[in-house]
Design a protein around this motif. Structure first.
Motif, short mmCIF file in Angstrom:
data_model
loop_
_atom_site.label_atom_id
_atom_site.label_comp_id
_atom_site.label_asym_id
_atom_site.label_seq_id
_atom_site.Cartn_x
_atom_site.Cartn_y
_atom_site.Cartn_z
N VAL A 172 0.72 -1.12 -0.03
CA VAL A 172 -0.02 0.10 -0.05
C VAL A 172 0.89 1.18 -0.11
CG1 VAL A 172 -1.73 -1.04 1.08
CG2 VAL A 172 -0.22 -0.03 2.62
N ASP A 173 2.19 0.96 -0.02
CA ASP A 173 3.01 2.23 -0.24
C ASP A 173 2.63 3.36 -1.17
OD1 ASP A 173 4.30 -0.15 0.62
OD2 ASP A 173 6.24 1.14 1.02
N PRO A 174 2.49 4.55 -0.84
CA PRO A 174 2.18 5.53 -1.72
C PRO A 174 3.63 6.19 -2.43
CG PRO A 174 2.21 6.76 0.47
CD PRO A 174 2.42 5.17 0.43
N PHE A 175 3.91 5.41 -3.28
CA PHE A 175 5.27 5.62 -3.79
C PHE A 175 5.14 5.05 -5.47
CE2 PHE A 175 9.83 3.95 -4.43
CZ PHE A 175 10.48 5.18 -4.65
N LEU A 176 5.79 5.90 -6.28
CA LEU A 176 6.08 5.55 -7.74
C LEU A 176 7.44 5.16 -7.95
CD1 LEU A 176 3.67 7.87 -9.49
CD2 LEU A 176 2.97 5.54 -8.96
N GLY A 177 7.82 3.82 -7.48
CA GLY A 177 9.30 3.41 -7.69
C GLY A 177 9.21 1.86 -7.73
N VAL A 178 9.87 1.39 -8.66
CA VAL A 178 9.90 -0.24 -8.64
C VAL A 178 10.75 -0.90 -7.31
CG1 VAL A 178 10.38 -2.13 -9.82
CG2 VAL A 178 9.37 -0.11 -11.11
N LYS A 179 10.38 -1.28 -6.35
CA LYS A 179 11.05 -1.82 -5.14
C LYS A 179 9.92 -2.53 -4.41
CE LYS A 179 10.96 1.79 -1.84
NZ LYS A 179 10.47 1.19 -0.59
N PRO A 180 10.36 -3.52 -3.37
CA PRO A 180 9.49 -3.95 -2.55
C PRO A 180 8.64 -3.09 -1.65
CG PRO A 180 11.33 -5.15 -2.74
CD PRO A 180 11.72 -4.06 -3.27
N GLY A 181 7.54 -3.07 -1.23
CA GLY A 181 6.91 -2.02 -0.27
C GLY A 181 7.31 -2.30 1.23
#
Length: 355
Positions: free
Chosen positions: A143-152
């Motif tokens: 659910v992280d509000p983040f536009l980056g490809v990585k595990p939450g």
């Protein structure tokens, strides 16, 4: 861990006609939600009224598909007991999926306790009608509000419940299966063995093509040579060739189904020869031509055992067992559902009562 309970202001009217439940349309009064935060772990599980979950438009699950899920059922016996079928296997498999998608490990005892407490609240939703059950969907998403490809770093574990009708309302009718030769679903080293949304998204185009040709399911071939049989879109697949039960071996590209595992264990307990290995579609076609393809059936939570009546590979259409259910398929279905609904003794200790 204490589970908070938030009471609903009003409860829903339960379905008046359980013969018209369908699948996946109706949901119970409550759901379980438990968050995970980096540094804190899984915490504060809550049973709360079923309803929308607020997400940021940038929630990572929506953009990068970091999600896993499971599916199992609760059954009401003739003695009015509610029981589950091998739920420990579902939570073990959930953690296998978690590991592949870099989602934090979920303590299986905690997950089971969450499920049991939710079912105690929602016991009245378990259908009383023959063949109907309460479908259980546990799932986890980032659910992280983040536009980056990585595990939450932040997740939700949710369990929702849906009363579902009998899969075979008109009897155990064979299904028609289309062998997909153009597209592939998964490859070894990928996510094929995990129960994650991406695998099902990858299968939609094959399913659509099957429906266009009036076939109900898709049989997928391997993603490298496209000649080895893998699985059906929502089921594992079995073949009975000259009395021997064959099924594709687990090598990372197909789901390790719990009904599949139970089928293998049952057949072996009956003294049958069961072989897990790589199987080509050409081998199955050759067995059919030689009159040695006795039965074909799928296995899965929804249908339990799904006999196959027709198998289409390119221009070749194979009619299996005169488009009728075979003896092995019928025995497996009767035994498995007999154990699930408490109609026959559970000699394997597969069932768990909800008390």
């Amino acid at each position: 861990m204490e589970i908070k309970f938030t009471k609903a202001e009003t409860l829903k009217a339960k379905p008046a006609d359980e013969t018209k439940l369908g699948f996946g349309h109706i949901f119970t009064d409550y759901m379980l939600v438990m968050p995970y935060d980096e540094g804190q772990g899984w915490h504060d599980p809550e049973i709360r009224p079923y309803g929308p979950i607020e997400l940021s438009p940038a929630a990572m699950c929506l953009h990068y598909g970091q999600t896993v899920f499971e599916g199992l059922k609760a059954y009401r016996t003739a003695e009015d007991k509610v029981q589950l079928f091998r739920p420990d296997e579902n939570f073990k498999r959930l953690n296998v999926s978690n590991q592949r998608l870099v989602i934090p490990h979920l303590d299986e005892e905690l997950a089971m306790n969450c499920l049991m407490e939710l079912l105690k609240v929602e016991k009245d939703w378990v259908p009383h009608t023959e063949g109907a059950s309460l479908y259980i969907r546990p799932y986890i998403f980032a659910v992280d509000p983040f536009l980056g490809v990585k595990p939450g770093e932040h997740y939700l574990f949710v369990i929702i419940l849906s009363p579902s009708g009998a899969y075979y309302a008109s009897g155990l009718d064979p299904v028609n299966i289309y062998v997909e030769s153009k597209y592939v679903r998964a490859v070894r080293g990928g996510m094929g063995f995990a129960k994650t949304g991406g695998n099902y998204a990858a299968s939609l185009i094959g399913q659509d093509e099957a429906h266009k040709q009036n076939y109900s399911q898709v049989l997928w071939l391997d993603g490298v040579e496209q000649k080895y049989i893998e699985e059906v879109g929502a089921m594992n697949i079995f073949f009975v060739v000259d009395g021997e039960v064959l099924t594709p071996m687990l090598q990372g590209s197909i789901l390790p189904g719990i009904t599949r595992k139970s089928t293998i264990e049952l057949c072996k307990s009956w003294g049958m020869k069961v072989t897990e290995r790589r199987i080509t579609i050409q081998e199955i076609a050759d067995a059919y031509d030689a009159g040695k393809l006795d039965e074909v059936f799928g296995t899965g939570t929804a249908a339990v055992i799904s006999p196959v009546g027709h198998l289409k590979w390119n221009d070749k259409v194979m009619e299996i067992n005169n488009n009728k259910i075979g003896k092995i398929s019928q025995k497996l279905y009767d035994t498995m559902t007999g154990i699930q609904w408490g109609k026959i003794p559970d000699e394997f200790n597969w069932t768990v009562e909800v008390k």
